[in-house]
Design a protein around this motif. Structure first.
Motif, PDB file in Angstrom:
ATOM      1  N   UNK A 139      30.748  46.467  46.320  1.00 58.69           N
ATOM      2  CA  UNK A 139      30.233  46.216  44.979  1.00 58.69           C
ATOM      3  C   UNK A 139      29.055  47.142  44.710  1.00 58.69           C
ATOM      4  N   UNK A 140      29.105  47.792  43.572  1.00 56.74           N
ATOM      5  CA  UNK A 140      28.002  48.672  43.169  1.00 56.74           C
ATOM      6  C   UNK A 140      26.969  47.905  42.347  1.00 56.74           C
ATOM      7  N   UNK A 141      27.469  47.010  41.464  1.00 62.63           N
ATOM      8  CA  UNK A 141      26.611  46.172  40.643  1.00 62.63           C
ATOM      9  C   UNK A 141      27.201  44.769  40.607  1.00 62.63           C
ATOM     10  N   UNK A 142      26.369  43.754  40.356  1.00 63.21           N
ATOM     11  CA  UNK A 142      26.905  42.386  40.310  1.00 63.21           C
ATOM     12  C   UNK A 142      27.744  42.165  39.042  1.00 63.21           C
ATOM     13  N   UNK A 143      28.798  41.384  39.195  1.00 62.02           N
ATOM     14  CA  UNK A 143      29.664  41.023  38.067  1.00 62.02           C
ATOM     15  C   UNK A 143      29.044  39.878  37.271  1.00 62.02           C
ATOM     16  N   UNK A 144      29.364  39.776  35.969  1.00 66.32           N
ATOM     17  CA  UNK A 144      28.972  38.573  35.220  1.00 66.32           C
ATOM     18  C   UNK A 144      29.899  37.422  35.621  1.00 66.32           C
ATOM     19  N   UNK A 145      29.333  36.391  36.216  1.00 67.64           N
ATOM     20  CA  UNK A 145      30.156  35.290  36.719  1.00 67.64           C
ATOM     21  C   UNK A 145      29.671  33.985  36.125  1.00 67.64           C
ATOM     22  N   UNK A 146      30.489  32.933  36.290  1.00 70.99           N
ATOM     23  CA  UNK A 146      30.144  31.648  35.694  1.00 70.99           C
ATOM     24  C   UNK A 146      30.802  30.512  36.454  1.00 70.99           C
ATOM     25  N   UNK A 147      30.020  29.440  36.653  1.00 71.26           N
ATOM     26  CA  UNK A 147      30.577  28.192  37.180  1.00 71.26           C
ATOM     27  C   UNK A 147      30.771  27.169  36.071  1.00 71.26           C
ATOM     28  N   UNK A 148      30.386  27.547  34.841  1.00 71.24           N
ATOM     29  CA  UNK A 148      30.456  26.600  33.725  1.00 71.24           C
ATOM     30  C   UNK A 148      31.890  26.181  33.433  1.00 71.24           C
ATOM     31  N   UNK A 149      32.822  27.110  33.603  1.00 75.25           N
ATOM     32  CA  UNK A 149      34.218  26.776  33.332  1.00 75.25           C
ATOM     33  C   UNK A 149      35.068  26.884  34.586  1.00 75.25           C
ATOM     34  N   UNK A 150      34.417  26.802  35.740  1.00 69.22           N
ATOM     35  CA  UNK A 150      35.148  26.951  36.997  1.00 69.22           C
ATOM     36  C   UNK A 150      35.901  25.667  37.312  1.00 69.22           C
ATOM     37  N   UNK A 151      37.173  25.787  37.691  1.00 71.43           N
ATOM     38  CA  UNK A 151      37.943  24.570  37.989  1.00 71.43           C
ATOM     39  C   UNK A 151      37.470  23.851  39.231  1.00 71.43           C
ATOM     40  N   UNK A 152      36.871  24.578  40.173  1.00 67.19           N
ATOM     41  CA  UNK A 152      36.390  23.955  41.407  1.00 67.19           C
ATOM     42  C   UNK A 152      34.873  24.115  41.486  1.00 67.19           C
ATOM     43  N   UNK A 153      34.197  23.030  41.785  1.00 66.59           N
ATOM     44  CA  UNK A 153      32.737  23.063  41.828  1.00 66.59           C
ATOM     45  C   UNK A 153      32.266  24.094  42.850  1.00 66.59           C
ATOM     46  N   UNK A 154      31.316  24.901  42.437  1.00 62.06           N
ATOM     47  CA  UNK A 154      30.734  25.880  43.349  1.00 62.06           C
ATOM     48  C   UNK A 154      31.525  27.153  43.476  1.00 62.06           C
ATOM     49  N   UNK A 155      32.671  27.272  42.779  1.00 59.45           N
ATOM     50  CA  UNK A 155      33.486  28.487  42.850  1.00 59.45           C
ATOM     51  C   UNK A 155      33.362  29.236  41.529  1.00 59.45           C
ATOM     52  N   UNK A 156      32.561  30.286  41.478  1.00 59.51           N
ATOM     53  CA  UNK A 156      32.352  30.965  40.192  1.00 59.51           C
ATOM     54  C   UNK A 156      33.553  31.822  39.805  1.00 59.51           C
ATOM     55  N   UNK A 157      33.834  31.854  38.525  1.00 63.80           N
ATOM     56  CA  UNK A 157      34.856  32.745  37.988  1.00 63.80           C
ATOM     57  C   UNK A 157      34.197  33.886  37.242  1.00 63.80           C
ATOM     58  N   UNK A 158      34.985  34.872  36.875  1.00 66.45           N
ATOM     59  CA  UNK A 158      34.450  36.012  36.134  1.00 66.45           C
ATOM     60  C   UNK A 158      34.275  35.644  34.663  1.00 66.45           C
ATOM     61  N   UNK A 159      33.113  35.932  34.110  1.00 66.40           N
ATOM     62  CA  UNK A 159      32.871  35.761  32.676  1.00 66.40           C
ATOM     63  C   UNK A 159      33.165  37.094  32.005  1.00 66.40           C
ATOM     64  N   UNK A 160      34.439  37.343  31.717  1.00 68.94           N
ATOM     65  CA  UNK A 160      34.886  38.675  31.288  1.00 68.94           C
ATOM     66  C   UNK A 160      34.264  39.109  29.967  1.00 68.94           C
ATOM     67  N   UNK A 161      33.852  38.152  29.136  1.00 71.89           N
ATOM     68  CA  UNK A 161      33.265  38.516  27.847  1.00 71.89           C
ATOM     69  C   UNK A 161      31.992  39.338  27.988  1.00 71.89           C
ATOM     70  N   UNK A 162      31.333  39.231  29.159  1.00 74.82           N
ATOM     71  CA  UNK A 162      30.055  39.924  29.369  1.00 74.82           C
ATOM     72  C   UNK A 162      30.209  41.247  30.102  1.00 74.82           C
ATOM     73  N   UNK A 163      31.443  41.669  30.343  1.00 77.28           N
ATOM     74  CA  UNK A 163      31.661  43.015  30.881  1.00 77.28           C
ATOM     75  C   UNK A 163      31.257  44.036  29.825  1.00 77.28           C
ATOM     76  N   UNK A 164      30.888  45.246  30.233  1.00 75.89           N
ATOM     77  CA  UNK A 164      30.439  46.252  29.254  1.00 75.89           C
ATOM     78  C   UNK A 164      31.471  46.460  28.147  1.00 75.89           C
ATOM     79  N   UNK A 165      30.994  46.434  26.904  1.00 75.31           N
ATOM     80  CA  UNK A 165      31.879  46.596  25.750  1.00 75.31           C
ATOM     81  C   UNK A 165      32.345  48.040  25.663  1.00 75.31           C
ATOM     82  N   UNK A 166      33.616  48.230  25.405  1.00 73.15           N
ATOM     83  CA  UNK A 166      34.173  49.568  25.266  1.00 73.15           C
ATOM     84  C   UNK A 166      34.496  49.828  23.800  1.00 73.15           C
TER      85      UNK A 166
END
Length: 923
Positions: free
Chosen positions: A114-141
């Motif tokens: 990993x070069x930089x940290x990904x935007x991640x989130x546990x707010x909508x994660x199906x399993x507690x403590x397992x973060x998913x990717x918050x793709x909306x916060x990836x750099x806008x193209x």
């Protein structure tokens, strides 16, 4: 099992505040839609509070339909339960923002590359403590400047009234990412989602819909003044719903960052927190609970006298009414609370996602024009929830300076808001049709931003990513979240291991994109075709798009209605001008289908399946059907919904026939069909196919319209395209009329190398002549004028036109090209058919080395076996008053001529005894 809960039951239920509050918090964190009220017994036993709360959040259903629906009965959460849910969301948002900047922690999860940290989130994660990717916060193209500018626009004719922005594009085209891009960099954006991916309203809008259904049933039974009171209550309910979104964001921000921002970094974090708290189901569920909480306080059930003539069973009608003044105070308080937390000069924007879902919702709003005239509106004139939202947008923008955006996939979003009898936003809407189009380079930029990707990995990955080019959802939602999951599962530590992860991810994302579009197009074309808003069949639209792929290089012009339907159904992203004032409709739109390779692939696959299914029944072939139903005076310039192809119907039918025959008769890894086999069903009775036609094959896979295609890379004329690399894979049509040939292609030898030119002259005339067919289908006579042909036949040379000179140079050098032209198959295609004497003479000439053997003549005429019943019948009807194609004994055109010899006046006009014998039957 359904439940209706009384007030005393509520008092007992909420007595034990803490466990019940936690149960509500658990409920609002669930991603299941709130309409799920019945669980299996084990789940109900395991989580009794959750099951009961889900029942509470739904009104009791009415099993017996009634003319008047009673006020809906809701289960209202306590203040403590709502506060607890907000606390949970705020805590998760805070931890997610921190985790999204912790590179060391993410490397421990996903590997050292990993070069930089990904935007991640546990707010909508199906399993507690397992973060998913918050793709909306990836750099806008791409650029969101046009949208941002539209938000800032005002109406100079109405005292600087703020504009509302209507954002319309196809599903997956990056509409909502505009809001995230603007919200990360410029404004505080409140995402107010109307409709969920599960095809239901969000909880707050579901509660509004329950009220609206009630109001819609009582309004026909009320007098005009009471109807107006109900309409005001409906607008108050919407205003309350909007304010609950703002209040929720303010409550979350107060917990995430209670100190007012003083730096750009702290303001940026605040904007991110606002976006994060409403990006998924937990935020929507909590807003729904907050909305219920306020409805309990501000709603009263009132008995109103029924109007004279009403068929209501009782003298009074029970109606739920909302205190407008109290709602206004709540809105003002929410606005003050939020602005007290923001940086100086902050702008607040509301994004109504999937706003089109309110169209055709219960009609309970008085038209704005009648409202201003203090004229009561009859029930028949009442407007739907979308109208109410437009009225609300105008009010919120003016009163609270909350900038407003309406987002959806229906073009009506931009048209309804600007019609004087429909919208209070007349003259105050800017439409944004921005569609992000992500390229392979942009995908690689994103990957390089987060990962150490070496050159070998990039080279291996690019071909797979090419299939994801187009709408951003294929990459940002299909590829990136799966990549994050795969990185955590594998934790690649070497370039080779990372390459495997990326390639596996790309394969899965490609399959997902393919599945998504297959579902849409298969439904529209095969499994569930429907009548679109433009009045034509969805099946016809798909057939027309397929015709554009097969016969026009993927270029298609969609008429306004068809374009709106294609966008609405999610088939195509329309490349419209990014911003424009709202208007009564859009004009035709040019689309290149290959700009989104996956869409083109799925259309091709389903289309080929339909062609294959038509098999020996060409009447069922999609393109023959289009030609048969769109034939107008022998030519077409579109199929009603699109201009997929244009030109002479007979030319198009023959060109498609060749492509279709190759498609149906080329087995996988097998030998291509011969020219003889392909043309057999078009040959008139008694015609003997030239022997060489059984030795040369067809491999054409698509039609190519020369009309408007620009100059060929091989030379100045349309026929130079026969000299291009790969010319054997295309059938040319709409060839320059100055040339002669209507249709042209190349055959190949058994080893696949180019063999001979095939030139066709198509005659759909009542007085067709073979001599004209031969002149136009012979390479030697291309780009000649009548006076030049007369000179050549009498032995005089002529000065060639520029086009003739250019073609002659191509047709005579190099040697391989010259051979293809000199051995050309000359096809005369005539609707009126041929005389038996002509058929016999041409068959005999083709067998003679001194006759036409070197450049054979093939006679063809439409048949039901080739073109299908309907198209053939229409072609024959167009020439029904004509006579059989007249024959000729003119050897200047029957015999093959060299291109250079014709220009030099050295035309062969005399034949051997065998040739004369062949002509003895007076063809």
């Amino acid at each position: 099992m359904h439940a209706v809960v009384s007030a005393c039951m509520f008092s007992r239920l909420w007595a034990d505040t803490e466990p019940v509050a936690r149960a509500l918090a658990h409920y609002v964190s669930s991603r299941q839609p709130p309409c799920v009220a019945v669980l299996s017994p084990p789940s109900r036993a395991a989580r009794p509070h959750v099951h009961f709360l889900r029942c509470l959040l739904r009104p009791s259903p009415s099993h017996a339909p009634a003319a008047i629906a009673p006020p809906p009965s809701f289960g209202y959460p306590t203040d403590a339960a709502v506060a607890s849910a907000i606390e949970d969301v705020a805590a998760l948002v805070s931890s997610d923002i921190a985790a999204s900047s912790n590179l060391d922690a993410q490397r421990a999860m996903a590997g050292p590359l990993l070069r930089k940290p990904f935007p991640i989130s546990r707010l909508d994660s199906p399993a507690a403590g397992t973060p998913g990717l918050a793709a909306e916060f990836l750099p806008y193209k791409g650029s969101h400047a046009a949208y941002s500018s539209a938000l800032a626009s005002t109406n100079v004719n109405q005292a600087q009234k703020q504009h509302v922005v209507a954002v319309v594009q196809a599903s997956g085209s990056g509409k909502t990412r505009l809001a995230y891009a603007d919200g990360q960099e410029v404004r505080l954006v409140v995402i107010a989602r109307v409709w969920k991916q599960q095809q239901t309203y969000t909880p707050a809008w579901e509660r509004y819909d329950d009220l609206a259904k009630h109001w819609a049933t009582v309004m026909p039974h009320l007098n005009e003044l009471d109807c107006r009171a109900v309409s005001k209550s409906a607008l108050a309910a919407m205003r309350l719903l909007a304010a609950c979104h703002v209040r929720f964001v303010a409550e979350v921000l107060q917990r995430v960052q209670p100190v007012r921002p003083t730096t750009d970094a702290s303001a940026k974090m605040q904007r991110e927190a606002a976006l994060r708290c409403l990006r998924n189901g937990k935020g929507d569920d909590t807003v729904g609970a907050l909305f219920l909480q306020q409805l309990r306080r501000l709603t009263t059930v009132t008995s109103l006298a029924k109007a004279p003539g009403s068929a209501a069973p009782h003298a009074n009608v029970s109606v739920a009414l909302i205190d407008r003044a109290a709602v206004d105070r709540f809105c003002a308080d929410a606005d003050a609370q939020l602005r007290g937390l923001l940086w100086p000069g902050a702008e607040v924007a509301m994004w109504w996602d999937e706003a089109h879902a309110l169209m055709s919702s219960p009609a309970v709003f008085e038209p704005f024009s009648l409202w201003k005239q203090l004229t009561a509106a009859p029930v028949a004139k009442l407007q739907d929830g979308f109208y109410g939202l437009t009225a609300l947008c105008a009010d919120l923008a003016d009163k609270y300076r909350w900038l407003q955006s309406l987002c959806g996939t229906w073009m009506e979003l931009t048209t309804h808001v600007d019609l004087p009898d429909i919208s209070p936003l007349r003259g105050r809407v800017t439409s944004v049709f921005h569609a992000s189009h992500i390229s392979v380079d942009q995908m690689m930029e994103t990957l390089h931003h987060y990962l150490v990707v070496d050159g070998d990995t990039e080279a291996a990955l690019r071909p797979q990513l090419a299939l994801l080019v187009g709408r951003p959802i294929f990459f940002f939602d299909g590829f990136m979240p799966r990549l994050w999951d795969n990185l955590r599962a594998v934790r690649p530590a070497t370039a080779a291991a990372l390459q495997d992860v990326l390639k596996d991810t790309a394969a899965a994302a490609t399959a997902k994109a393919h599945e998504r579009l297959t579902g849409v197009i298969q439904r529209m074309w095969v499994t569930k075709p429907s009548v679109l808003r433009c009045g034509l069949s969805s099946r016809s639209l798909c057939m027309q798009l397929y015709a554009a792929l097969c016969m026009n290089g993927g270029n298609v012009k969609l008429q306004a209605g068809a374009g709106a339907d294609a966008l609405r159904e999610g088939v195509l992203v329309l490349p419209l001008h990014p911003t424009m004032p709202a208007s009564g409709g859009q004009g035709p739109t040019d689309v290149q289908l290959h700009d989104e390779p996956m869409c083109a692939r799925v259309l091709q696959e389903i289309g080929r399946g339909q062609v294959a299914a038509s098999g020996n029944n060409p009447s069922a072939d999609p393109i023959f059907q289009l030609l048969g139903t769109s034939m107008t005076q022998g030519s077409i310039a579109g199929f009603g919904m699109t201009t997929s192809v244009k030109g002479d119907v007979l030319e198009l039918a023959f060109a498609w026939y060749l492509v279709r025959y190759v498609l149906l008769n080329t087995p996988a890894n097998g030998r291509a069909p011969t020219l003889s086999a392909a043309l057999r069903s078009l040959s008139p009775r008694g015609f003997r196919m030239p022997g060489r036609a059984a030795d040369e094959c067809l491999v054409a896979a698509a039609g190519f319209s020369c009309l408007g295609a620009g100059a060929s890379p091989a030379g100045a004329t349309d026929l130079h395209r026969l000299c291009e690399h790969g010319a054997e894979h295309r059938v040319l049509y709409n060839v320059d009329e100055n040339a002669g040939a209507d249709v042209a292609t190349l055959t190949v030898h058994r080893d696949g190398t180019p063999a001979s030119v095939v030139m066709v002259q198509a005659k759909a005339q009542t007085a067709a002549a073979l001599v004209e067919c031969l002149r136009a289908a012979s390479p030697a006579w291309q780009y000649t004028q009548e006076k030049q042909r007369k000179a050549a036949v009498t032995g005089d040379c002529f000065v060639p036109t520029a086009a003739r000179a250019a073609f002659q140079e191509a047709a005579t050098a190099p040697a391989a090209t010259a051979a293809r032209f000199s051995s050309a198959f000359r096809i005369a295609l005539s609707v009126t058919g041929f005389r038996p004497e002509t058929i016999a003479a041409v068959s005999a000439l083709n067998a003679l080395p001194e006759g036409s053997e070197r450049s054979p003549i093939i006679l063809c005429q439409p048949s039901e076996r080739a073109f299908g019943k309907d198209l053939t019948a229409q072609l024959l009807a167009s020439c029904s008053s004509g006579s059989v194609t007249s024959g000729t004994d003119d050897l200047a055109f029957l015999l093959p001529q060299a291109v250079g010899d014709v220009t030099a006046g050295k035309v062969v006009k005399e034949g051997s005894a065998a040739v004369q014998e062949a002509l003895r039957g007076k063809p």
